[in-house]
Write an enzyme that holds these catalytic residues in place. Sequence first.
Site, PDB file in Angstrom:
ATOM      1  N   ASP A 257       0.809  -1.216   0.000  1.00 33.56           N
ATOM      2  CA  ASP A 257       0.000   0.000   0.000  1.00 33.56           C
ATOM      3  C   ASP A 257       0.843   1.267   0.000  1.00 33.56           C
ATOM      4  OD1 ASP A 257      -2.224  -1.692   0.155  1.00 33.56           O
ATOM      5  OD2 ASP A 257      -2.128  -1.707   2.348  1.00 33.56           O
TER       6      ASP A 257
ATOM      7  N   HIS B 221      -4.861  -1.578  -5.666  1.00 34.43           N
ATOM      8  CA  HIS B 221      -4.081  -0.447  -6.173  1.00 34.43           C
ATOM      9  C   HIS B 221      -5.027   0.686  -6.549  1.00 34.43           C
ATOM     10  CE1 HIS B 221      -0.524  -3.315  -7.302  1.00 34.43           C
ATOM     11  NE2 HIS B 221      -0.839  -3.334  -6.019  1.00 34.43           N
TER      12      HIS B 221
END
Length: 448
Positions: free
Chosen positions: A25, A53
């Site tokens: 992340d 994403h």
Amino acid sequence: MIDVISSPDKNSSRHTAVVGLQWGDEGKGKIVDLLTSKHDVIVRYNGGANAGHTLVVGDEKYALHLIPAGILYPDKCCVIANGVVVDPQKLVEEMDALHARGIEVGDNLCISDRAHVVMPYHKEHDAALEDVLASKAFEDDVDLSLGTTKRGIGPAYADKVHRSTAIRMGDLLDEANLHRRLRVICSLRTAELAALGVQAPPLDPDELTQRYSALGRRLKPHITDTTYLLHDCLKDGRSLLFEGANACLLDIDHGTYPYVTSSNCSVLGIPAGTGIPGRHIQNVIGIMKAYTTRVGEGPIPTEQVNEIGERIRERGHEYGTTTNRPRRCGWLDLVAVRYSAMICGVTSIACMLLDVLSGFDELKVCTHYKLTDGTITDRFIPDARRLEGVQPIYETMPGWSEEIDETTDRAALPENARGYLDRIEQIVGVPIGIISVGPERTQTVVEV
Ligand code: GDP
Ligand code: IMO
Ligand code: MG
């Protein structure tokens, strides 16, 4: 614009890898989207729908799990290569959701016939095993759960290694063979799930064959031999952009085992996960948050379980893209980042979410660890049990109060923000080529 991608020979194509340097992340999706304009083919090589994403373009926000983050550019080719484990149901949902928003997914998406399939029983197994382990049903109350995303990633990769019970994308195209295999697999898996306490009707091979053959028919136009496709692209002088999912510290071999995912998510996964030799990749862009986050279990030496961690979480909206779990937050761990940069051969760093650090009086970065025997080291320890005992040794730097989310020039950043970036470069030994000051494509400072 993007000169962080360079080639010794300006006439040859430039191939780039984007990889997370922490525990995921870091903002890989934003950077892949940004770099797509400079490449022809965007390739996922590892992981599956455990990835999330995020791309933000104007008022539109997209969360992609399986489809490469280059998909917003209709003239680019997106490839899901052999190293990915594909949940076809999720993939079709993602394609449909993009279609509903006017993003076409047609010839521009290719899927390896050798990518392994995540079946429903993989997801059930993943969730059931985590639940059993977390319920502390065993002796001494030891909790061995990992905090997985429950997307079936571990069980699908386990089947890949087992071989006999695995199903690959190409197998979805041969209904009779799929049915023969599923008859055996369903009976084995029903027993295994029952042993894990799952109370459900037996897995039905007829129903699963029908459902997954239908998904195969839907995905057939996309399924191909992506290894030859990618090598043909190399021959034609097209440039490749490899999109890492998960991150280096979650790598099955080089991460904080056992609190890792089940694939080689560092750059080392690219050759095996695509069939492209590593020597073709000139640019490796390591994506790093200006601080540290992690979801799931496992040690974070610099974790701040206090108001500092909470402030980072709230300012950075640190909640998982895939599972919505709150992310654990802490100071930047440069011992970890330096290790990941070494493993991945990083040529340039993208420092993300710098805007989140505005308003702290002072900032800390971890430069060394103190081990339980008192030894001081600047080496990372890619083993969760041993990493748990280390004490971070920090360097403290002055913070800055100004909001920086509209800054587009490194020289225009507050002096202390520049000092923070300069110190990261010194300690890691790699230049920062991209600075991100907000989720939007445009909120990016690119060094030339
Ligand atoms: P990935 O898995 O590495 O692609 O990252 P995620 O998408 O899971 O998480 C990154 C989050 O940070 C997303 O919500 C992005 O929109 C957001 N983001 C990316 N870059 C920046 C930035 O520079 N500043 C802020 N505030 N948010 C960012
Ligand atoms: P992106 O690509 C953050 C973590 C899970 C868990 C561990 C194992 O969005 O950066 P798994 O379901 O893979 O068996 O879970 O790995 N994890 C991630 N954490 N970002 C990710 O991907 C992750 N992919 C897996 O939270 O701790
Ligand atoms: Mg993510």
